[in-house]
Scaffold this motif. Structure first.
Motif, PDB file in Angstrom:
ATOM      1  N   PRO A   1       0.832  -1.170  -0.004  1.00 21.04           N
ATOM      2  CA  PRO A   1      -0.025  -0.068   0.017  1.00 21.04           C
ATOM      3  C   PRO A   1       0.839   1.457   0.043  1.00 21.04           C
ATOM      4  CG  PRO A   1      -0.841  -1.707   1.312  1.00 21.04           C
ATOM      5  CD  PRO A   1       0.380  -2.191   1.343  1.00 21.04           C
ATOM      6  N   LEU A   2       1.991   1.182   0.561  1.00 25.28           N
ATOM      7  CA  LEU A   2       2.819   2.478   0.682  1.00 25.28           C
ATOM      8  C   LEU A   2       3.489   2.539  -0.759  1.00 25.28           C
ATOM      9  CD1 LEU A   2       4.689   2.371   4.098  1.00 25.28           C
ATOM     10  CD2 LEU A   2       2.752   3.591   3.567  1.00 25.28           C
TER      11      LEU A   2
ATOM     12  N   ASP B   1       1.849   1.710  -3.589  1.00 25.23           N
ATOM     13  CA  ASP B   1       0.735   2.369  -4.584  1.00 25.23           C
ATOM     14  C   ASP B   1       0.583   3.705  -4.236  1.00 25.23           C
ATOM     15  OD1 ASP B   1       0.305  -0.247  -5.316  1.00 25.23           O
ATOM     16  OD2 ASP B   1      -1.240  -0.821  -3.845  1.00 25.23           O
ATOM     17  N   LYS B   2       0.658   3.905  -2.762  1.00 23.43           N
ATOM     18  CA  LYS B   2       0.587   5.396  -2.519  1.00 23.43           C
ATOM     19  C   LYS B   2       1.824   6.659  -3.071  1.00 23.43           C
ATOM     20  CE  LYS B   2      -2.204   4.538   1.557  1.00 23.43           C
ATOM     21  NZ  LYS B   2      -2.263   4.623   3.169  1.00 23.43           N
ATOM     22  N   GLY B   3       2.562   5.844  -3.462  1.00 25.50           N
ATOM     23  CA  GLY B   3       3.799   6.582  -4.093  1.00 25.50           C
ATOM     24  C   GLY B   3       4.807   7.049  -3.014  1.00 25.50           C
ATOM     25  N   ILE B   4       4.840   6.391  -1.649  1.00 27.40           N
ATOM     26  CA  ILE B   4       5.658   6.815  -0.484  1.00 27.40           C
ATOM     27  C   ILE B   4       6.838   6.054  -0.884  1.00 27.40           C
ATOM     28  CG2 ILE B   4       5.982   6.607   1.847  1.00 27.40           C
ATOM     29  CD1 ILE B   4       2.829   7.160   2.063  1.00 27.40           C
ATOM     30  N   PHE B   5       6.761   4.808  -1.193  1.00 27.30           N
ATOM     31  CA  PHE B   5       8.030   3.853  -1.287  1.00 27.30           C
ATOM     32  C   PHE B   5       7.977   3.496  -2.958  1.00 27.30           C
ATOM     33  CE2 PHE B   5       8.158   1.987   3.319  1.00 27.30           C
ATOM     34  CZ  PHE B   5       8.701   2.991   3.584  1.00 27.30           C
ATOM     35  N   ARG B   6       9.365   2.989  -3.218  1.00 30.31           N
ATOM     36  CA  ARG B   6       9.419   2.200  -4.419  1.00 30.31           C
ATOM     37  C   ARG B   6      10.033   0.749  -4.068  1.00 30.31           C
ATOM     38  NH1 ARG B   6      13.452   3.588  -7.559  1.00 30.31           N
ATOM     39  NH2 ARG B   6      14.045   5.483  -6.501  1.00 30.31           N
TER      40      ARG B   6
END
Length: 295
Positions: free
Chosen positions: A182-183, A185-190
């Motif tokens: 989910p992180l 998908d939210k653009g916080i992690f790659r």
């Protein structure tokens, strides 16, 4: 000639036996939640009290040591390491047979595009002795990096890792791939790639003083094994897991295809394999006996 038939005694249903158990708030542990919410533990005379521990294995080891919990669903490598270090508990069973897929993650805006780029970078870990710490060492060894050169930033939880990578205090973080999705998908992690554990991922550990209530522990294991053995037959399982753990149904479907719960005891062969690998990569500096680790 007298023959005596030994049969397991049932718990007294008029008396509830309380067991405190702890584990990470992840989809692996959904069978425990089902058992509590459906009343199956209560029906068997067990008042099972579950504690979610987002800090992971290092904190779970402390809770076993300090008597804050009777039992824990815990990473295999973490509890073996801590038993060798003096934790007075025993592994009573494997809970998840399949390896854990540790995703290697960086901040979405970071300049790193491959695991090779992370040499000499700082790794975020939940705490020392945790799975994120031990698997950073496993990954370093696989990459040919000297583990003693690793630099750490303790972040406690996945939320702490999110903040720490975003503000640049650490450069990468290893956590279960699907729970971290989910992180992504939210653009916080790659997500760069995965580092699977070379051993079964989760076991059930119980404090040795609590193991004196053998009948109670055996009943707890019987109930959880009945649930985990049939859980994939639930027609609504994917939707339940997706809703409860904030996942996409397609990600849950892929995770379930890679996950097998276990109802078996840890074998001597499996224990020795894990211990040898931990010793070989320098996570432990001495070994213990199978009997000491499994009661």
């Amino acid at each position: 000639q007298l023959y005596i038939l030994l049969v397991p005694l049932a718990l007294n249903k008029n008396r509830m036996h309380t067991i405190q158990i702890a584990g990470v708030p992840e989809h692996f542990n959904y069978p425990w939640q089902l058992g509590i919410e459906s009343g199956k533990f209560a029906d068997a005379g067990i008042d099972l009290r579950w504690a979610n521990v987002p800090e992971g294995t290092g904190r779970l080891c402390d809770m076993l040591r300090n008597g804050e919990t009777d039992a824990a669903v815990i990473l295999t490598e973490g509890v073996i390491k801590d038993i060798i270090a003096g934790n007075d508990c025993s592994i009573v069973q494997v809970f998840v047979e399949t390896p854990l897929l540790w995703g290697i993650h960086v901040a979405a805006g970071s300049p790193y595009n491959a695991v090779e780029d992370l040499i000499d970078r700082t790794v975020a870990i939940s705490r020392f002795g945790s799975g994120s710490h031990l698997m950073a060492i496993v990954n370093a060894k696989q990459m040919g990096w000297p583990p003693e050169s690793l630099k750490y930033e303790v972040v406690n939880t996945i939320e702490g890792a999110s903040a720490t990578l975003t503000n640049g205090q650490a450069d990468y973080f290893m956590w279960e791939r699907f729970m971290t999705k989910p992180l992504v998908d939210k653009g916080i992690f790659r997500h760069l790639e995965d580092c699977p554990t070379p051993w079964p991922s989760f076991v059930i550990a119980v404090r040795n003083d609590v193991l004196q209530q053998q009948q109670v522990i055996d009943t707890m294991l019987r109930v959880i094994n009945e649930i985990s053995e049939t859980i994939k037959e639930r027609p609504t399982l994917e939707a339940e897991l997706a809703e409860r753990y904030g996942q996409k149904v397609e990600d849950i479907s892929e995770w379930l295809s890679k996950t097998e719960w276990s109802q078996q005891k840890l074998t001597r062969e499996a224990f020795e394999k894990v211990q040898h690998q931990l010793f070989d990569i320098g996570i432990i500096d001495r070994k213990t006996t199978f009997e000491n680790a499994t009661g």
